[in-house]
Motif scaffolding. Sequence first.
Motif, PDB file in Angstrom:
ATOM      1  N   TYR A  71      43.602  39.956  36.236  1.00 49.12           N
ATOM      2  CA  TYR A  71      44.053  41.194  35.586  1.00 49.12           C
ATOM      3  C   TYR A  71      42.859  42.049  35.174  1.00 49.12           C
ATOM      4  O   TYR A  71      42.797  43.237  35.432  1.00 49.12           O
ATOM      5  N   GLU A  74      53.487  37.870  44.553  1.00 45.19           N
ATOM      6  CA  GLU A  74      53.439  38.129  43.109  1.00 45.19           C
ATOM      7  C   GLU A  74      52.230  38.971  42.748  1.00 45.19           C
ATOM      8  O   GLU A  74      52.301  39.859  41.906  1.00 45.19           O
ATOM      9  N   LYS A  86      52.909  42.533  43.655  1.00 34.47           N
ATOM     10  CA  LYS A  86      53.871  43.152  42.735  1.00 34.47           C
ATOM     11  C   LYS A  86      53.186  43.491  41.421  1.00 34.47           C
ATOM     12  O   LYS A  86      53.435  44.520  40.821  1.00 34.47           O
ATOM     13  N   PHE A  87      52.284  42.598  40.993  1.00 35.42           N
ATOM     14  CA  PHE A  87      51.534  42.858  39.764  1.00 35.42           C
ATOM     15  C   PHE A  87      50.723  44.147  39.893  1.00 35.42           C
ATOM     16  O   PHE A  87      50.746  45.005  39.031  1.00 35.42           O
ATOM     17  N   GLU A  98      51.127  46.622  41.786  1.00 33.63           N
ATOM     18  CA  GLU A  98      52.013  47.775  41.817  1.00 33.63           C
ATOM     19  C   GLU A  98      52.496  48.130  40.413  1.00 33.63           C
ATOM     20  O   GLU A  98      52.573  49.281  40.028  1.00 33.63           O
ATOM     21  N   ARG A  99      52.826  47.126  39.632  1.00 34.19           N
ATOM     22  CA  ARG A  99      53.471  47.373  38.349  1.00 34.19           C
ATOM     23  C   ARG A  99      52.481  47.838  37.284  1.00 34.19           C
ATOM     24  O   ARG A  99      52.782  48.708  36.486  1.00 34.19           O
ATOM     25  N   PHE A 100      51.298  47.225  37.236  1.00 29.09           N
ATOM     26  CA  PHE A 100      50.436  47.454  36.085  1.00 29.09           C
ATOM     27  C   PHE A 100      49.316  48.446  36.327  1.00 29.09           C
ATOM     28  O   PHE A 100      48.704  48.916  35.398  1.00 29.09           O
ATOM     29  N   HIS A 101      49.023  48.722  37.569  1.00 31.60           N
ATOM     30  CA  HIS A 101      47.858  49.552  37.759  1.00 31.60           C
ATOM     31  C   HIS A 101      48.203  51.015  37.676  1.00 31.60           C
ATOM     32  O   HIS A 101      49.283  51.429  38.055  1.00 31.60           O
ATOM     33  N   THR A 104      48.832  53.703  42.432  1.00 32.19           N
ATOM     34  CA  THR A 104      49.327  52.751  43.407  1.00 32.19           C
ATOM     35  C   THR A 104      48.197  52.427  44.363  1.00 32.19           C
ATOM     36  O   THR A 104      47.654  53.313  45.012  1.00 32.19           O
TER      37      THR A 104
END
Length: 125
Positions: free
Chosen positions: A40, A64, A67-68, A70-73, A76
């Motif tokens: 992270y 996973e 997906k991480f 994509e979701r947190f950064h 994109t």
Amino acid sequence: GGMRKVLIIDDSPTAVAVVQRTLEREGYRVASISDLTGFYTKVREFDPDLVFLDLEMPDMSGIEVGKFIERFHKKTIPIIIYSSRPQKELERAGRALRAAAILDKSQGSIAISNTVRHVLARSAK
């Protein structure tokens, strides 16, 4: 401006070396992580323009990881799936992650360079 940055997420030193050598020669800044300890932090600090993602990580599936990202950064980040899994599986993962490209590990440095160039050209706003 500035150098484009590529993060390789792969636990195979050989695979990392191939991609890293190829891309550094082309003038990219490259960082790599081989497991997800500090993953992270790495994504946040290095702030890559592109991620090479192996689908065979020991402690978390590539899906996973993608997906991480994509979701947190905050932006994109295009993902290139880089793997030696069977083609069918790669295509399924590619759809799940909305990957920008899929590269089989048997492909050499020319394919790596070309794919990175195309993906970054597409994602340049």
